[in-house]
Motif scaffolding. Structure first.
Motif, mmCIF file in Angstrom:
data_model
loop_
_atom_site.group_PDB
_atom_site.id
_atom_site.type_symbol
_atom_site.label_atom_id
_atom_site.label_comp_id
_atom_site.label_asym_id
_atom_site.label_seq_id
_atom_site.Cartn_x
_atom_site.Cartn_y
_atom_site.Cartn_z
ATOM 1 N N ALA A 243 3.300 32.521 88.687
ATOM 2 C CA ALA A 243 3.425 31.381 89.597
ATOM 3 C C ALA A 243 2.082 31.191 90.288
ATOM 4 O O ALA A 243 1.543 32.157 90.855
ATOM 5 C CB ALA A 243 4.525 31.624 90.622
ATOM 6 N N GLN B 101 -2.077 33.416 92.943
ATOM 7 C CA GLN B 101 -1.196 33.617 91.802
ATOM 8 C C GLN B 101 -0.386 34.901 92.014
ATOM 9 O O GLN B 101 -0.878 35.884 92.557
ATOM 10 C CB GLN B 101 -1.998 33.722 90.504
ATOM 11 C CG GLN B 101 -1.133 33.799 89.248
ATOM 12 C CD GLN B 101 -1.962 33.777 87.968
ATOM 13 O OE1 GLN B 101 -2.388 34.828 87.492
ATOM 14 N NE2 GLN B 101 -2.189 32.592 87.432
ATOM 15 N N VAL C 32 3.533 24.419 93.158
ATOM 16 C CA VAL C 32 3.474 25.731 92.529
ATOM 17 C C VAL C 32 3.792 25.550 91.047
ATOM 18 O O VAL C 32 4.850 25.024 90.700
ATOM 19 C CB VAL C 32 4.480 26.715 93.165
ATOM 20 C CG1 VAL C 32 4.451 28.047 92.412
ATOM 21 C CG2 VAL C 32 4.177 26.926 94.641
ATOM 22 N N ASP C 33 2.856 25.955 90.214
ATOM 23 C CA ASP C 33 3.061 25.853 88.769
ATOM 24 C C ASP C 33 3.613 27.166 88.224
ATOM 25 O O ASP C 33 2.979 28.222 88.359
ATOM 26 C CB ASP C 33 1.752 25.510 88.060
ATOM 27 C CG ASP C 33 1.332 24.058 88.293
ATOM 28 O OD1 ASP C 33 2.229 23.221 88.492
ATOM 29 O OD2 ASP C 33 0.120 23.778 88.289
ATOM 30 N N ILE C 34 4.777 27.089 87.607
ATOM 31 C CA ILE C 34 5.419 28.229 86.953
ATOM 32 C C ILE C 34 5.051 28.162 85.480
ATOM 33 O O ILE C 34 5.317 27.159 84.811
ATOM 34 C CB ILE C 34 6.946 28.176 87.127
ATOM 35 C CG1 ILE C 34 7.334 28.041 88.601
ATOM 36 C CG2 ILE C 34 7.583 29.396 86.491
ATOM 37 C CD1 ILE C 34 6.886 29.176 89.483
ATOM 38 N N THR D 25 16.212 29.300 89.137
ATOM 39 C CA THR D 25 15.923 29.566 90.544
ATOM 40 C C THR D 25 17.221 29.897 91.263
ATOM 41 O O THR D 25 18.282 30.036 90.652
ATOM 42 C CB THR D 25 15.261 28.346 91.212
ATOM 43 O OG1 THR D 25 16.267 27.342 91.463
ATOM 44 C CG2 THR D 25 14.170 27.753 90.326
ATOM 45 N N ARG E 267 6.681 22.588 87.507
ATOM 46 C CA ARG E 267 6.168 22.563 88.879
ATOM 47 C C ARG E 267 7.315 22.537 89.882
ATOM 48 O O ARG E 267 8.301 21.830 89.716
ATOM 49 C CB ARG E 267 5.258 21.359 89.075
ATOM 50 C CG ARG E 267 4.718 21.212 90.499
ATOM 51 C CD ARG E 267 3.545 20.264 90.562
ATOM 52 N NE ARG E 267 2.353 20.872 89.952
ATOM 53 C CZ ARG E 267 1.151 20.296 89.939
ATOM 54 N NH1 ARG E 267 0.986 19.084 90.466
ATOM 55 N NH2 ARG E 267 0.124 20.909 89.380
ATOM 56 N N LEU F 138 9.002 33.048 95.849
ATOM 57 C CA LEU F 138 8.181 32.055 96.527
ATOM 58 C C LEU F 138 8.561 32.048 98.002
ATOM 59 O O LEU F 138 9.753 31.989 98.339
ATOM 60 C CB LEU F 138 8.389 30.663 95.932
ATOM 61 C CG LEU F 138 8.163 30.530 94.415
ATOM 62 C CD1 LEU F 138 8.387 29.089 93.973
ATOM 63 C CD2 LEU F 138 6.774 30.999 94.023
#
Length: 521
Positions: free
Chosen positions: A410, A416, A431-433, A449, A470, A516
């Motif tokens: 993430a 990161q 946040v890019d997963i 999630t 995202r 997160l």
């Protein structure tokens, strides 16, 4: 029968068996529900007692048969048998385990344990120099020993049993010398290491020799393995011959209670964990503390296994991780994943420690595949303490084989985080997963999630792909990833639907979450 108190599961004690007349005479006794006969000892100095008895349905979990061992005994040999009358469909048939405790007693967690073979063997021997697998070599000292029967299923007709005890007299042989495995192998420094943490040998109910298990671990491309024979530490003493710079062998035990099984991983070599209690006995916490004092981990195993006494009833407050995938993927693994995911949500809500997931083969014999599945652990070194630390922290993912490769991260606000870590960012920062995968042709990637499945995407027929999705810390408290095989009809499945059919194909890889957190919360 007399009531016995082992401060754990219920037990009864039978009338004692005496060898006081063993020096060349024949004697017989009858007491309560047991009957004994003696055969004249041959020239080699052997004396035998045969005990018969009957156990009714509803008998205590453990039945103790005291045996008075005189001085000068070199070896004790025990065999047993019981009847198996026919029962109606759906009714448990007779099943009875066996083990033994020496003159130091049967106290729960005490020092008297000398071996357990469950229902896998009908006989065993113990001497100073050697013992049947599952049992501990050592002196046959004088005093009161206890053969312990474990009638975990008794048919409506009851259970008739026979126990034959033979003592061999003479000078003890040379003391057995254990060969424990080293706690470190030749690693690659801080790296990802592959290992199966749930394996059985002939020291419990497996059919593979330790040499065959070690060879299977190497063939599966594993860096480490954990020996987890049921309710005994006997195999610990042989693993040194099969470990090497390329394979770390960690000692452990599968603790097989009447209310579920759990893995004691990373035990000090030779340490034994008692299993003679139920969830109502308030003993699990005591033994989980014992495991952790030695640097080990407490891991509930196959929590929804349908076999008698296998479903998990102790809760998770005293667990360090939990096994969510056991052997080839089946419906009980789906249930385990759902329960684990609920526990992740609880951890987020309460702020308490979260429970990492692991997966293991639980391989016993052919054709069960060692390493299907196994754990890929981020550890500082290929050493027992480092591997335990990695699993404890949740820095691991689960693979069906060494052919599967995966990275999962993430990234947001210039930072990161990876598997088992936390990324703290502004609440609405993107946040890019990202997941990169190899080795799963036409696989389906799922991002899940605390709301459920939020993204699904398939990879190529070559089995490689990168999937990016995202989100923000305000929308997702954690993200975990699954990689699934296609359904039997070749379709990818769909996780946001309901119906009679399965939603997805078998699991190929599963990660622990990345958490997160929003700054200021």
């Amino acid at each position: 029968m007399l009531a016995a108190g082992i401060a754990g599961a219920a037990a009864v004690t039978l009338a004692p068996v005496s060898f006081a007349q063993a020096a060349g005479t024949t004697a017989g006794t009858t007491t309560g529900t047991t009957a004994g006969t003696t055969t004249r000892p041959p020239a080699g100095g052997e004396v035998t007692r045969v005990i018969t008895g009957f156990l009714e349905t509803g008998v205590a979990d453990f039945v103790h048969l005291p045996v008075e061992i005189p001085k000068g005994v070199r070896k004790i040999a025990v065999s047993y048998a019981y009847d198996k009358p026919g029962v109606p469909a759906g009714t448990p048939a007779n099943s009875c385990d066996i083990g033994i405790f020496d003159e130091r007693g049967t106290a729960l967690g005490g020092r008297g344990f000398r071996g357990w073979s469950g229902g896998f063997r009908t006989s065993f021997e113990i001497s100073a120099s050697d013992a049947t697998p599952g049992y501990l070599p050592g002196p046959v000292n004088s005093g009161t020993w206890h053969i312990v029967l474990g009638p975990y299923q008794v048919a409506p007709q009851g259970l008739n049993y026979q126990v034959r005890i033979t003592l061999t007299y003479g000078r003890p042989g040379p003391a057995y010398v254990p060969n424990h495995p080293p706690q470190r192998a030749k690693g690659r420094g801080r790296d990802w290491y592959r290992g199966d943490c749930h394996l059985h040998t002939v020291h419990s109910d497996g059919k593979r020799l330790p040499a065959e298990v070690a060879a299977g671990a190497r063939a599966a491309g594993l860096d480490f393995m954990v020996s987890t024979d049921h309710n005994t530490s006997s195999s610990h003493a042989v693993w040194g011959a099969y470990a090497g710079p390329d394979l770390l062998i960690i000692t452990g035990e599968e603790v097989t209670t009447r209310n579920g099984h759990w893995l004691a991983l990373g035990l000090p070599a030779g340490e034994w964990i008692d299993w003679r209690y139920r969830s109502r006995d308030d003993a699990f916490e005591r033994f989980s503390r014992q495991v952790r004092r030695g640097g080990g981990l407490v891991v509930p195993a196959h929590m929804y296994c349908a076999y008698i006494a296998s479903q998990w009833k102790f809760g998770f407050d005293d667990a360090d991780a939990t096994e969510v995938w056991t052997g080839p993927w089946t419906y009980d693994d789906e249930h385990a994943i759902s329960t684990w995911d609920q526990k992740l949500g609880e951890a987020v809500r309460t702020g308490k420690r979260w429970l990492p997931a692991i997966g293991n083969s639980d391989a016993h014999s052919e054709p069960q595949v060692i390493g299907l599945p196994h754990n890929v652990v981020r550890a500082d070194d290929l050493a027992t303490d480092s591997i335990m630390d990695g699993i404890r922290a949740g820095r691991n993912w689960i693979a069906e084989s060494a052919a599967v490769e995966l990275t999962f991260t993430a990234t947001g606000n210039g930072r990161q985080a990876g598997i088992g870590e936390k990324l703290t960012v502004p609440a609405d920062a993107p946040v890019d997963i990202r997941l990169d995968v190899e080795g799963v042709p036409n696989g389906t990637v799922r991002f899940i999630t605390d709301e459920g499945q939020m993204h699904q995407e398939s990879v190529s027929a070559a089995g490689t792909g990168t999937v990016v999705w995202r989100t923000t810390a305000s929308l997702a408290a954690y993200v975990r990833a699954e990689v699934r095989h296609p359904l039997p009809d070749g379709s990818p499945g769909q996780g946001n639907t309901m119906g009679d059919a399965l939603l997805f194909g078998p699991m190929a890889a599963l990660t622990n979450p990345v958490f997160l957190a929003a700054k200021g919360r």
